[in-house]
Motif scaffolding. Structure first.
Motif, PDB file in Angstrom:
ATOM      1  N   LEU A   9       0.832  -1.204   0.000  1.00 38.25           N
ATOM      2  CA  LEU A   9       0.000   0.000   0.000  1.00 38.25           C
ATOM      3  C   LEU A   9       0.863   1.249   0.000  1.00 38.25           C
ATOM      4  N   ALA A  10       1.942   1.227   0.779  1.00 39.68           N
ATOM      5  CA  ALA A  10       2.800   2.404   0.889  1.00 39.68           C
ATOM      6  C   ALA A  10       3.421   2.736  -0.457  1.00 39.68           C
ATOM      7  N   LEU A  11       3.822   1.695  -1.209  1.00 38.35           N
ATOM      8  CA  LEU A  11       4.414   1.944  -2.520  1.00 38.35           C
ATOM      9  C   LEU A  11       3.375   2.565  -3.449  1.00 38.35           C
ATOM     10  N   LEU A  12       2.149   2.052  -3.393  1.00 38.36           N
ATOM     11  CA  LEU A  12       1.072   2.680  -4.166  1.00 38.36           C
ATOM     12  C   LEU A  12       0.916   4.128  -3.726  1.00 38.36           C
ATOM     13  N   GLY A  13       1.020   4.327  -2.400  1.00 35.49           N
ATOM     14  CA  GLY A  13       0.825   5.664  -1.838  1.00 35.49           C
ATOM     15  C   GLY A  13       1.765   6.693  -2.416  1.00 35.49           C
ATOM     16  N   THR A  14       3.035   6.310  -2.695  1.00 30.95           N
ATOM     17  CA  THR A  14       3.970   7.297  -3.213  1.00 30.95           C
ATOM     18  C   THR A  14       3.678   7.606  -4.685  1.00 30.95           C
ATOM     19  N   ALA A  15       2.954   6.708  -5.359  1.00 32.81           N
ATOM     20  CA  ALA A  15       2.664   6.942  -6.772  1.00 32.81           C
ATOM     21  C   ALA A  15       1.490   7.907  -6.954  1.00 32.81           C
ATOM     22  N   SER A  16       0.702   8.088  -5.914  1.00 31.95           N
ATOM     23  CA  SER A  16      -0.350   9.082  -6.004  1.00 31.95           C
ATOM     24  C   SER A  16       0.015  10.223  -5.050  1.00 31.95           C
ATOM     25  N   ALA A  17      -0.742  11.277  -5.109  1.00 32.89           N
ATOM     26  CA  ALA A  17      -0.418  12.436  -4.278  1.00 32.89           C
ATOM     27  C   ALA A  17      -0.532  12.055  -2.801  1.00 32.89           C
ATOM     28  N   SER A  18       0.370  12.607  -1.992  1.00 28.58           N
ATOM     29  CA  SER A  18       0.346  12.331  -0.562  1.00 28.58           C
ATOM     30  C   SER A  18       0.690  13.596   0.206  1.00 28.58           C
ATOM     31  N   LEU A  19       0.160  13.670   1.402  1.00 29.10           N
ATOM     32  CA  LEU A  19       0.566  14.743   2.301  1.00 29.10           C
ATOM     33  C   LEU A  19       2.020  14.530   2.706  1.00 29.10           C
ATOM     34  N   GLN A  20       2.726  15.615   2.946  1.00 28.04           N
ATOM     35  CA  GLN A  20       4.153  15.521   3.241  1.00 28.04           C
ATOM     36  C   GLN A  20       4.507  16.277   4.516  1.00 28.04           C
ATOM     37  N   LEU A 298      19.279   8.584  11.779  1.00 32.04           N
ATOM     38  CA  LEU A 298      18.334   9.633  11.402  1.00 32.04           C
ATOM     39  C   LEU A 298      18.586  10.012   9.948  1.00 32.04           C
ATOM     40  N   HIS A 299      17.503  10.204   9.176  1.00 32.36           N
ATOM     41  CA  HIS A 299      17.623  10.516   7.751  1.00 32.36           C
ATOM     42  C   HIS A 299      17.253  11.970   7.515  1.00 32.36           C
ATOM     43  N   GLU A 300      18.045  12.651   6.689  1.00 37.48           N
ATOM     44  CA  GLU A 300      17.748  14.042   6.365  1.00 37.48           C
ATOM     45  C   GLU A 300      16.830  14.081   5.156  1.00 37.48           C
ATOM     46  N   GLU A 301      15.717  14.750   5.282  1.00 41.64           N
ATOM     47  CA  GLU A 301      14.758  14.852   4.182  1.00 41.64           C
ATOM     48  C   GLU A 301      14.247  16.295   4.127  1.00 41.64           C
ATOM     49  N   THR A 302      14.145  16.849   2.925  1.00 39.03           N
ATOM     50  CA  THR A 302      13.540  18.171   2.757  1.00 39.03           C
ATOM     51  C   THR A 302      12.043  18.072   2.947  1.00 39.03           C
ATOM     52  N   SER A 303      11.493  16.948   2.488  1.00 45.86           N
ATOM     53  CA  SER A 303      10.061  16.730   2.509  1.00 45.86           C
ATOM     54  C   SER A 303       9.856  15.228   2.391  1.00 45.86           C
ATOM     55  N   TRP A 304       8.955  14.657   3.207  1.00 47.08           N
ATOM     56  CA  TRP A 304       8.826  13.190   3.179  1.00 47.08           C
ATOM     57  C   TRP A 304       7.417  12.776   3.546  1.00 47.08           C
ATOM     58  N   ILE A 305       7.145  11.504   3.233  1.00 43.77           N
ATOM     59  CA  ILE A 305       5.795  10.965   3.391  1.00 43.77           C
ATOM     60  C   ILE A 305       5.810   9.905   4.480  1.00 43.77           C
ATOM     61  N   LEU A 306       4.898  10.027   5.438  1.00 43.57           N
ATOM     62  CA  LEU A 306       4.828   9.095   6.561  1.00 43.57           C
ATOM     63  C   LEU A 306       3.453   8.432   6.562  1.00 43.57           C
ATOM     64  N   PRO A 307       3.317   7.270   5.882  1.00 43.78           N
ATOM     65  CA  PRO A 307       2.020   6.592   5.901  1.00 43.78           C
ATOM     66  C   PRO A 307       1.739   6.037   7.299  1.00 43.78           C
ATOM     67  N   LEU A 308       0.477   6.011   7.686  1.00 46.35           N
ATOM     68  CA  LEU A 308       0.130   5.527   9.027  1.00 46.35           C
ATOM     69  C   LEU A 308       0.338   4.020   9.120  1.00 46.35           C
ATOM     70  N   ASP A 309       0.231   3.335   7.974  1.00 46.60           N
ATOM     71  CA  ASP A 309       0.625   1.932   7.884  1.00 46.60           C
ATOM     72  C   ASP A 309       1.700   1.866   6.815  1.00 46.60           C
ATOM     73  N   SER A 369      -4.369  13.352  -8.902  1.00 50.06           N
ATOM     74  CA  SER A 369      -5.357  14.071  -8.119  1.00 50.06           C
ATOM     75  C   SER A 369      -5.286  13.587  -6.674  1.00 50.06           C
ATOM     76  N   GLY A 370      -5.745  14.425  -5.770  1.00 53.50           N
ATOM     77  CA  GLY A 370      -5.733  14.053  -4.364  1.00 53.50           C
ATOM     78  C   GLY A 370      -5.025  15.109  -3.542  1.00 53.50           C
ATOM     79  N   THR A 371      -4.924  14.823  -2.243  1.00 56.67           N
ATOM     80  CA  THR A 371      -4.375  15.808  -1.327  1.00 56.67           C
ATOM     81  C   THR A 371      -2.859  15.710  -1.297  1.00 56.67           C
ATOM     82  N   THR A 372      -2.214  16.841  -1.417  1.00 56.96           N
ATOM     83  CA  THR A 372      -0.759  16.854  -1.374  1.00 56.96           C
ATOM     84  C   THR A 372      -0.276  18.109  -0.651  1.00 56.96           C
ATOM     85  N   THR A 373       1.033  18.243  -0.564  1.00 57.10           N
ATOM     86  CA  THR A 373       1.621  19.355   0.177  1.00 57.10           C
ATOM     87  C   THR A 373       2.485  20.189  -0.753  1.00 57.10           C
ATOM     88  N   ILE A 374       2.124  21.455  -0.874  1.00 58.77           N
ATOM     89  CA  ILE A 374       2.906  22.417  -1.656  1.00 58.77           C
ATOM     90  C   ILE A 374       3.744  23.230  -0.686  1.00 58.77           C
TER      91      ILE A 374
END
Ligand SMILES: *[C@@H]1O[C@H](CO)[C@@H](O)[C@H](O)[C@H]1NC(C)=O
Ligand SMILES: *[C@@H]1O[C@H](CO)[C@@H](O)[C@H](O)[C@H]1NC(C)=O
Ligand SMILES: *[C@@H]1O[C@H](CO)[C@@H](O)[C@H](O)[C@H]1NC(C)=O
Length: 448
Positions: A9-20, A298-309, A369-374
């Protein structure tokens, strides 16, 4: 196995828009329209809702309130209320130090138990305080403050083990960092479990696969340092030597540990980047932390996605829309201004004000389409927040913009929105309450 299902699911999640999660940005809370004020805080999850509890520093370092925010995705936060508010006198009175609030739930008493560092403005009292409530984000009844087992206690944390025994992690300046066991109600300390002679503050603990990881910072005041960790399979020891979990010299990517929190297959590191000259402008450095055996990274990220699962991922590529680009519409006095460190050396200023200057950016592409972070790149040379009313495809929200380093160096404010697939999105940055908005450098929009 559930884990591999969720990874899929997480891999699918990165292919569509996600909050960051955007570490170090302005994070506007709904309900206040201001940057989240929950410094030195922690998170607790109750019935699938996350509650973030921390210090309000809107008016400087002295105690104002302990705030509670809620979220169902760990990215969009709403202000819920104050757990503790300023009193006329006493521990919670004017000019008091009330820091590092942490809450755990006691199954036996059905109470949420809040521990804090309680001090006078010279940090001489060095005590802990305790308060309880029957509702997580409700009002807390303040019980008392004391020196745990008679020792000094400044920065502190809590840890609840999987057998429901709970511990106070407490910095005793004279002797070192302590692990103390709490009583059954979690309202007092009963027993010293371990003393680390090293000078470590801002402690945070997590347990994974039977290994306790204890994180903390060295003592450098509001300035950051290379934070460290130690591990053990028993709280009484033997504990490993303290070592860095971010590359040496990065000062933990310029942050101080406040909390570590498991989310799905990931671990969320929560750090504070304190701005000592203007504490309300301190930002939240939330980064993915890998725990592998007895190793923490610890990983340095400018912007990243944290799925709840599932597992965290980097946010991926972006497209930048310059505010001063010629196909944008500037009206009511908004105009391009020089901004030496902005991309292209320019920004759009005079947004807002009584003329209600407006910047309209057309044809923003939504790759999915979907919710994302600008990331809204902006400059704000003031020492207080600026605001703008941001309308995306007709839907408006107010964004806050913290002071940026100086008026010529852009920072980011996060805009969480629903974009439509294709190049049909229109984003309008306009006036809020006739105040001046920030100078807008551009929009950094996720793409595939
Ligand atoms: C808390 O524990 C200490 C000793 O561990 C004891 O002296 C004190 O009376 C206790 N406080 C309360 C309110 O029970
Ligand atoms: C540009 O940014 C750098 C790094 O943040 C800063 O040191 C410098 O002062 C900035 N220059 C101007 C003209 O603002
Ligand atoms: C924001 O702008 C929209 C569109 O112009 C307007 O309908 C809305 O009332 C504004 N909201 C605020 C809080 O100013």
């Amino acid at each position: 196995m559930a884990a591999s299902f969720f990874t899929g699911l997480a891999l699918l999640g990165t292919a569509s828009a996600s909050l960051q999660i955007v570490p170090g940005a302005t994070w506007t809370a709904s309900g206040t329209n201001q940057h989240v004020q929950a410094h030195g805080g922690g998170i607790i999850s109750v019935d699938s809702t996350y509650y973030w509890i921390g210090e309000n520093k809107l008016d400087g370092s002295a105690f104002q309130s302990i705030n509670c925010y809620s979220s169902d995705n760990l990215v969009e936060w709403s202000f819920v209320g104050e757990l503790l508010s300023l009193q006329d006198s006493g521990d919670l009175g004017p000019n008091r130090v009330v820091e590092r609030p942490k809450v755990i739930y006691n199954e036996a008493t059905s109470k949420y138990v809040l521990w804090l560092h309680i001090d006078d403005s010279s940090y001489g009292e060095a005590k802990t305080g305790v308060a309880t409530s029957s509702s997580i984000c409700g009002e807390y009844e303040y019980i008392d403050s004391f020196r745990p087992l008679g020792y000094q206690s400044r920065d502190m944390g809590l840890f609840k083990d999987d057998d429901d025994t709970a511990y106070l992690l407490t910095e005793d300046r004279k002797n070192g960092l302590r692990i103390n066991k709490l009583n059954d109600e979690y309202t007092n300390v009963t027993e010293a479990i371990h003393l680390f002679p090293e000078s470590i503050e801002s402690p945070a603990m997590i347990k994974q696969d039977g290994v306790y990881f204890l994180f903390g910072s060295q003592l450098t005041g509001w300035s950051t340092n290379d934070n460290q960790y130690t591990t053990s399979t028993d709280l009484t020891g033997t504990w490993s030597d303290w070592q860095n979990f971010a590359p040496s010299g990065t000062n933990t990517y310029d942050s101080q540990t406040t909390f570590v929190f498991p989310v799905g297959d990931s671990v969320l590191y929560m750090g504070d980047r304190w701005i000592s000259s203007n504490l309300m402008a301190s930002t939240y450095i939330w980064l993915p932390l890998t725990l592998d055996g007895t190793t923490a990274t610890l990983h340095e990220e400018t912007s990243w996605i944290l799925p709840l699962d599932g597992t965290w991922s980097s946010a991926g590529t972006t497209k930048t829309y310059e505010a001063e680009a010629s196909d944008n519409e500037l009206s009511n006095g908004a105009k391009a201004v020089t901004c030496s460190n902005c991309s292209g050396g320019k920004a759009v200023g005079y947004i807002g004000g009584s003329e209600e200057g407006t910047l309209q950016i057309n044809n923003v592409a939504g790759d999915a389409s979907g919710t994302t972070t600008i990331r809204v790149r902006y400059a704000n040379g003031d020492s207080s927040q600026r605001y703008a009313n941001v309308t995306v495809n007709g839907e408006s929200q107010v964004l806050a913009f913290l002071p940026s380093d100086n008026g010529n160096t852009p920072a980011s404010s996060t805009l969480h929105v629903s974009l439509e697939e294709g190049r049909s999105n229109t984003i309008i940055v306009g006036a809020y309450n006739d105040g001046w908005g920030p100078d807008i450098d551009g929009l950094v929009v996720p793409r595939e």
